[in-house]
Motif scaffolding. Structure first.
Motif, short mmCIF file in Angstrom:
data_model
loop_
_atom_site.label_atom_id
_atom_site.label_comp_id
_atom_site.label_asym_id
_atom_site.label_seq_id
_atom_site.Cartn_x
_atom_site.Cartn_y
_atom_site.Cartn_z
N GLU A 6 0.84 -1.20 0.00
CA GLU A 6 0.00 0.00 0.00
C GLU A 6 0.87 1.25 0.00
OE1 GLU A 6 -2.35 -2.72 3.06
OE2 GLU A 6 -0.27 -2.09 2.82
N GLY A 8 0.27 5.92 0.01
CA GLY A 8 -0.64 7.05 -0.08
C GLY A 8 -1.22 7.54 1.22
N ARG A 19 -5.62 9.67 -1.47
CA ARG A 19 -5.79 8.53 -2.38
C ARG A 19 -4.82 7.44 -1.97
NH1 ARG A 19 -8.39 8.03 -7.23
NH2 ARG A 19 -7.77 6.27 -8.55
N SER A 21 -3.26 3.63 -2.66
CA SER A 21 -3.03 2.67 -3.75
C SER A 21 -2.46 1.39 -3.18
CB SER A 21 -2.06 3.25 -4.78
OG SER A 21 -2.62 4.36 -5.44
N CYS A 22 -2.78 0.29 -3.83
CA CYS A 22 -2.27 -1.02 -3.44
C CYS A 22 -1.90 -1.78 -4.70
CB CYS A 22 -3.32 -1.77 -2.65
SG CYS A 22 -2.89 -3.49 -2.28
N ALA A 23 -0.68 -2.29 -4.72
CA ALA A 23 -0.21 -3.04 -5.88
C ALA A 23 0.11 -4.47 -5.47
CB ALA A 23 1.03 -2.38 -6.47
N ARG A 71 -10.19 -0.38 -9.52
CA ARG A 71 -9.11 -1.35 -9.75
C ARG A 71 -8.64 -1.26 -11.19
NH1 ARG A 71 -11.38 -7.17 -8.50
NH2 ARG A 71 -9.55 -7.91 -9.65
N THR A 77 -3.73 -3.50 -9.49
CA THR A 77 -3.81 -2.48 -8.45
C THR A 77 -5.25 -2.21 -8.05
OG1 THR A 77 -3.85 -0.68 -10.07
CG2 THR A 77 -1.69 -1.32 -9.21
N ASP A 79 -7.26 1.04 -5.87
CA ASP A 79 -7.12 2.35 -5.26
C ASP A 79 -8.35 2.67 -4.40
OD1 ASP A 79 -5.49 4.07 -8.07
OD2 ASP A 79 -4.78 2.58 -6.63
N GLN A 81 -10.02 6.29 -3.30
CA GLN A 81 -10.07 7.74 -3.25
C GLN A 81 -10.96 8.14 -2.08
OE1 GLN A 81 -8.51 10.16 -5.14
NE2 GLN A 81 -9.41 11.60 -3.69
N CYS A 95 -4.98 -3.20 2.56
CA CYS A 95 -5.42 -3.75 1.29
C CYS A 95 -5.57 -5.27 1.45
CB CYS A 95 -4.38 -3.43 0.23
SG CYS A 95 -4.65 -4.17 -1.38
#
Length: 121
Positions: A6, A8, A19, A21-23, A71, A77, A79, A81, A95
């Motif tokens: 994760e 942000g 925001r 984010s997770c990858a 996604r 990923t 996200d 928001q 995440c």
């Protein structure tokens, strides 16, 4: 091996936006449900939002109309928001993803390490 990372999180004033984010990376055949959870100090971890592989979305009542989950399956990923943030949104956000690593293995749940979100003036 599969990893969820994760990014942000941070400190924001009430009414502000962030925001997350997770990858997902590693040996991945398919990703099904992707979700964001959060855990505030002294409280249980709670589901914030989920997006299925088909794009169906669910939100916790407390964040409806303020948070948006999305996604990108090409990038693996998901996200989140977050708008109109409130002090009660303060928590560690995690995440979560249901991932199948190969064509023949069963899907398993994976978690990220968490990112701190603090809403304070």
């Amino acid at each position: 091996q599969v990893q969820l990372v994760e990014s942000g999180g941070g400190l924001v004033q009430p009414g502000g936006s962030l925001r997350l984010s997770c990858a997902a990376s590693g040996s991945i055949f398919a990703i099904y449900d992707m979700s964001w959870y959060r855990q505030a100090p002294g409280k249980q971890r709670e589901l914030v939002a989920t997006i299925t592989f088909g794009g169906r979305i669910n939100y916790a009542d407390s964040v409806k109309g303020r948070f948006t989950i999305s996604r990108d399956d090409a990038k693996n990923t998901v996200d989140l928001q977050m708008n109109s943030l409130k002090p009660e949104d303060t928590a560690v956000y995690y995440c979560n993803a249901e991932i199948r690593r190969t064509k023949v293995t069963e899907p398993k749940n994976y978690w990220g390490q968490g990112t701190q979100v603090t809403v304070s003036s």
